[in-house]
Design a protein around this motif. Structure first.
Motif, mmCIF file in Angstrom:
data_model
loop_
_atom_site.group_PDB
_atom_site.id
_atom_site.type_symbol
_atom_site.label_atom_id
_atom_site.label_comp_id
_atom_site.label_asym_id
_atom_site.label_seq_id
_atom_site.Cartn_x
_atom_site.Cartn_y
_atom_site.Cartn_z
ATOM 1 N N PHE A 194 72.227 67.964 93.530
ATOM 2 C CA PHE A 194 72.453 66.827 94.426
ATOM 3 C C PHE A 194 71.271 66.615 95.358
ATOM 4 C CE2 PHE A 194 73.861 65.264 98.604
ATOM 5 C CZ PHE A 194 74.264 63.988 98.226
ATOM 6 N N THR A 195 70.748 67.710 95.907
ATOM 7 C CA THR A 195 69.591 67.609 96.809
ATOM 8 C C THR A 195 68.392 67.008 96.084
ATOM 9 O OG1 THR A 195 70.328 69.512 98.102
ATOM 10 C CG2 THR A 195 68.002 68.910 98.276
ATOM 11 N N ASN A 196 68.147 67.452 94.861
ATOM 12 C CA ASN A 196 67.028 66.913 94.076
ATOM 13 C C ASN A 196 67.195 65.414 93.832
ATOM 14 O OD1 ASN A 196 65.985 69.481 93.925
ATOM 15 N ND2 ASN A 196 66.637 69.855 91.818
ATOM 16 N N GLN A 197 68.402 65.000 93.488
ATOM 17 C CA GLN A 197 68.645 63.602 93.167
ATOM 18 C C GLN A 197 68.540 62.707 94.402
ATOM 19 O OE1 GLN A 197 72.398 63.345 91.118
ATOM 20 N NE2 GLN A 197 71.585 64.204 89.219
ATOM 21 N N VAL A 198 69.116 63.133 95.505
ATOM 22 C CA VAL A 198 69.133 62.293 96.691
ATOM 23 C C VAL A 198 67.750 62.210 97.339
ATOM 24 C CG1 VAL A 198 69.659 63.967 98.528
ATOM 25 C CG2 VAL A 198 70.658 61.675 98.615
ATOM 26 N N ASN A 199 66.902 63.215 97.088
ATOM 27 C CA ASN A 199 65.563 63.220 97.682
ATOM 28 C C ASN A 199 64.475 62.743 96.724
ATOM 29 O OD1 ASN A 199 66.341 64.148 100.230
ATOM 30 N ND2 ASN A 199 66.274 66.284 99.587
ATOM 31 N N GLU A 200 64.868 62.262 95.541
ATOM 32 C CA GLU A 200 63.865 61.781 94.586
ATOM 33 C C GLU A 200 63.400 60.378 94.988
ATOM 34 O OE1 GLU A 200 63.226 61.080 89.779
ATOM 35 O OE2 GLU A 200 65.179 61.694 90.565
ATOM 36 N N PRO A 201 62.110 60.191 95.288
ATOM 37 C CA PRO A 201 61.634 58.889 95.754
ATOM 38 C C PRO A 201 61.401 57.917 94.603
ATOM 39 C CG PRO A 201 59.823 60.447 95.734
ATOM 40 C CD PRO A 201 61.051 61.219 95.330
ATOM 41 N N MET A 202 61.560 56.632 94.910
ATOM 42 C CA MET A 202 61.241 55.566 93.966
ATOM 43 C C MET A 202 59.928 54.919 94.401
ATOM 44 S SD MET A 202 61.270 52.020 93.316
ATOM 45 C CE MET A 202 62.490 51.119 94.264
#
Length: 259
Positions: A166-174
């Protein structure tokens, strides 16, 4: 080969210059993060438009800009084209962020539920629904957890894995100018629908309106049905095209005022 109008030239130069000074730290700071991320900053709604994840990403966006942008700038003038470019880019960012917020909120609720009732079946369901791109690297742990589902260490490890995913997904920038570029393509198709374009792949001529229809249909399909492993911001593309459609239609309705 290409006609570089003033605003198109400036946008192109800025994107290329930023690309050469971009590193992981710059992307983490200025890429567009989820509204749920502690790393989100409102300025990222603008700055992400000048960042790209690689040369291919930059090249494809800038080709779109220099092929379709000059005719729009000549048609509208520099000031209106500049407004249009950033309007569609910001619109794309807001639509992407709204969809991302909905998706991440769903993942967050699943994580919360798993923390209250951890177990192999729930862990397997979480991976299938929200983290299929992690499956291959999780196979050894999944096999171990399946064999010993009541082992306290496996349960604790599964909690840590779920939280980390979850942390990886929510902090992945676009990052990328794609939203604005798809807006430019949409506007070109609306204003010059019968202009013949010659594609490189496949090498055939096609009218601009059909190219726009194809792009729009593909992005909607990909945005709704894409695999999680697909690292393309389809809803940013859709947002750029949607906001371009709205703005072009509005300007056309005000033709007596603006032209």
């Amino acid at each position: 080969m290409f006609s570089f109008t003033p605003v198109v030239r400036v946008i192109l130069i800025l994107n290329v210059l930023v690309f050469f000074v971009t590193n992981d730290s710059v992307i983490e700071q200025f890429g567009l993060h989820s509204f749920l991320s502690e790393q989100f900053n409102p300025i990222q709604l603008l700055t992400h438009m000048f960042l790209h994840g690689g040369f291919g990403h930059l090249f494809s966006n800038m080709i779109g800009l220099i092929v379709f942008g000059p005719m729009l700038e000549q048609f509208w003038g520099p000031r209106r084209f500049t407004f249009f470019y950033f309007f569609t880019g910001l619109g794309a960012a807001f639509l992407f962020s709204g969809v991302n917020y909905f998706e991440m909120q769903s993942v967050y609720e699943t994580v919360q539920n798993y923390q209250h009732s951890p177990g192999f079946d729930a862990f397997s369901a979480f991976v299938d629904q929200h983290a299929s791109s992690y499956y291959d690297r999780l196979v050894p742990f999944i096999d171990k957890f399946k064999s010993y589902p009541h082992d306290s260490k496996n349960i604790q490890d599964s909690l840590a894995i779920v939280n980390q995913i979850f942390t990886n997904q929510v902090n992945e920038p676009m990052v990328g100018a794609s939203g604005a570029i798809f807006g430019v393509i949409m506007a070109f198709g609306l204003l010059f629908p019968n202009t013949q374009l010659f594609l490189l792949f496949p090498p055939i001529p096609i009218k601009a309106k059909y190219l726009v229809i194809f792009y729009g249909a593909y992005e909607i399909y990909s945005g709704v049905y894409r695999a999680q492993a697909d690292n393309v911001a389809h809803f940013a593309h859709i947002g750029g095209m949607l906001f371009a459609f709205i703005l072009v239609k509005y300007w056309n309705s005000q033709r007596k005022t603006f032209y």
